[in-house]
Design an enzyme around this catalytic site. Structure first.
Site, PDB file in Angstrom:
ATOM      1  N   GLU A   1      -9.339 -10.694  -7.745  1.00 51.06           N
ATOM      2  CA  GLU A   1      -8.436  -9.549  -7.592  1.00 51.06           C
ATOM      3  C   GLU A   1      -7.329  -9.558  -8.655  1.00 51.06           C
ATOM      4  O   GLU A   1      -6.983  -8.504  -9.193  1.00 51.06           O
ATOM      5  CB  GLU A   1      -7.834  -9.559  -6.184  1.00 51.06           C
TER       6      GLU A   1
ATOM      7  N   LYS B   1       0.839  -1.199   0.000  1.00 52.29           N
ATOM      8  CA  LYS B   1       0.000   0.000   0.000  1.00 52.29           C
ATOM      9  C   LYS B   1       0.882   1.261   0.000  1.00 52.29           C
ATOM     10  O   LYS B   1       2.103   1.171   0.214  1.00 52.29           O
ATOM     11  CB  LYS B   1      -0.918  -0.057   1.232  1.00 52.29           C
TER      12      LYS B   1
ATOM     13  N   ASN C   1      -1.898  -0.069   7.359  1.00 46.55           N
ATOM     14  CA  ASN C   1      -1.362  -1.414   7.638  1.00 46.55           C
ATOM     15  C   ASN C   1      -0.538  -2.000   6.489  1.00 46.55           C
ATOM     16  O   ASN C   1      -0.345  -3.203   6.414  1.00 46.55           O
ATOM     17  CB  ASN C   1      -2.479  -2.357   8.116  1.00 46.55           C
TER      18      ASN C   1
ATOM     19  N   HIS D   1      -1.736  -5.502   1.425  1.00 41.93           N
ATOM     20  CA  HIS D   1      -2.974  -6.251   1.162  1.00 41.93           C
ATOM     21  C   HIS D   1      -2.619  -7.663   0.716  1.00 41.93           C
ATOM     22  O   HIS D   1      -1.632  -7.865   0.004  1.00 41.93           O
ATOM     23  CB  HIS D   1      -3.780  -5.575   0.043  1.00 41.93           C
TER      24      HIS D   1
ATOM     25  N   TYR E   1     -12.392  -3.043  -3.169  1.00 44.76           N
ATOM     26  CA  TYR E   1     -12.926  -3.097  -1.796  1.00 44.76           C
ATOM     27  C   TYR E   1     -14.455  -3.070  -1.768  1.00 44.76           C
ATOM     28  O   TYR E   1     -15.034  -2.644  -0.770  1.00 44.76           O
ATOM     29  CB  TYR E   1     -12.348  -1.941  -0.977  1.00 44.76           C
TER      30      TYR E   1
END
Ligand code: IDP
Ligand code: MG
Length: 152
Positions: free
Chosen positions: A130, A13, A116, A119, A53
């Site tokens: 995905e 990310k 965080n 992914h 998402y």
């Protein structure tokens, strides 16, 4: 044979990119023995992130999540190997870094659930969805790793 070709979608990310953790994350998957079959750096569009998402669209943090994920470039990858979806999730740690054990990526490199750093697909089915969302088929490569017979 097919089980050895399981694939998962992993994305570093924007915070992981900005904080200089790309190499460390790739190193963990690489030295574990998984095979990298696709990788690119991109600035993800809001459209792409909203699709990625979509299951979280009704959660209160959804707008800030899309904003965070589009705040800078991400490194999108596809890793292959036996059990890579489940093992990949174990390597990531829990969604909330505070609940992640030392030795996991989130346990070692971040603090807050809203930042965080990585992914990983949560099931073989979501990995397929995905991967096809983030990669064209010609962006993925098929090759034989010389380590194969030493891993399996
Ligand atoms: P996962 O990334 O471990 O699969 P999900 O529940 O699918 O976790 O949530 C997707 C992402 O949404 C998380 O990785 C995190 O970036 C963000 N997120 C999840 N829960 C929260 C929250 O309570 N506050 C802020 N962001 C959250
Ligand atoms: Mg998830």
């Amino acid at each position: 044979m097919a089980e050895l070709q399981e694939r998962t979608f992993i994305a570093i990310k924007p915070d992981g990119v900005q904080r200089g953790i790309i190499g460390e994350i790739i190193k963990r998957f690489e030295t574990k023995g998984f095979k990298l079959v696709g990788m690119k750096m991109l600035q993800a569009s809001e459209d792409l992130l909203m699709q990625h998402y979509i299951d979280l669209k009704d959660r209160p943090f959804f707008p800030s999540l899309v904003n965070y994920m589009s705040s800078g470039p991400v490194v999108a990858m596809v890793w292959e190997g036996k059990g890579v979806v489940k093992t990949g999730r174990v390597m990531l740690g829990e969604t909330n870094p505070a609940d992640s054990k030392p030795g996991t990526i989130r346990g070692d490199f971040c603090i807050d659930v809203s930042k965080n750093i990585i992914h990983g697909s949560d099931s073989v089915d979501s990995a397929k969805t995905e991967i096809s969302l983030w990669f064209k088929s010609e962006e993925l490569v098929n090759y034989t790793s010389c380590a194969f017979s030493w891993l399996y």
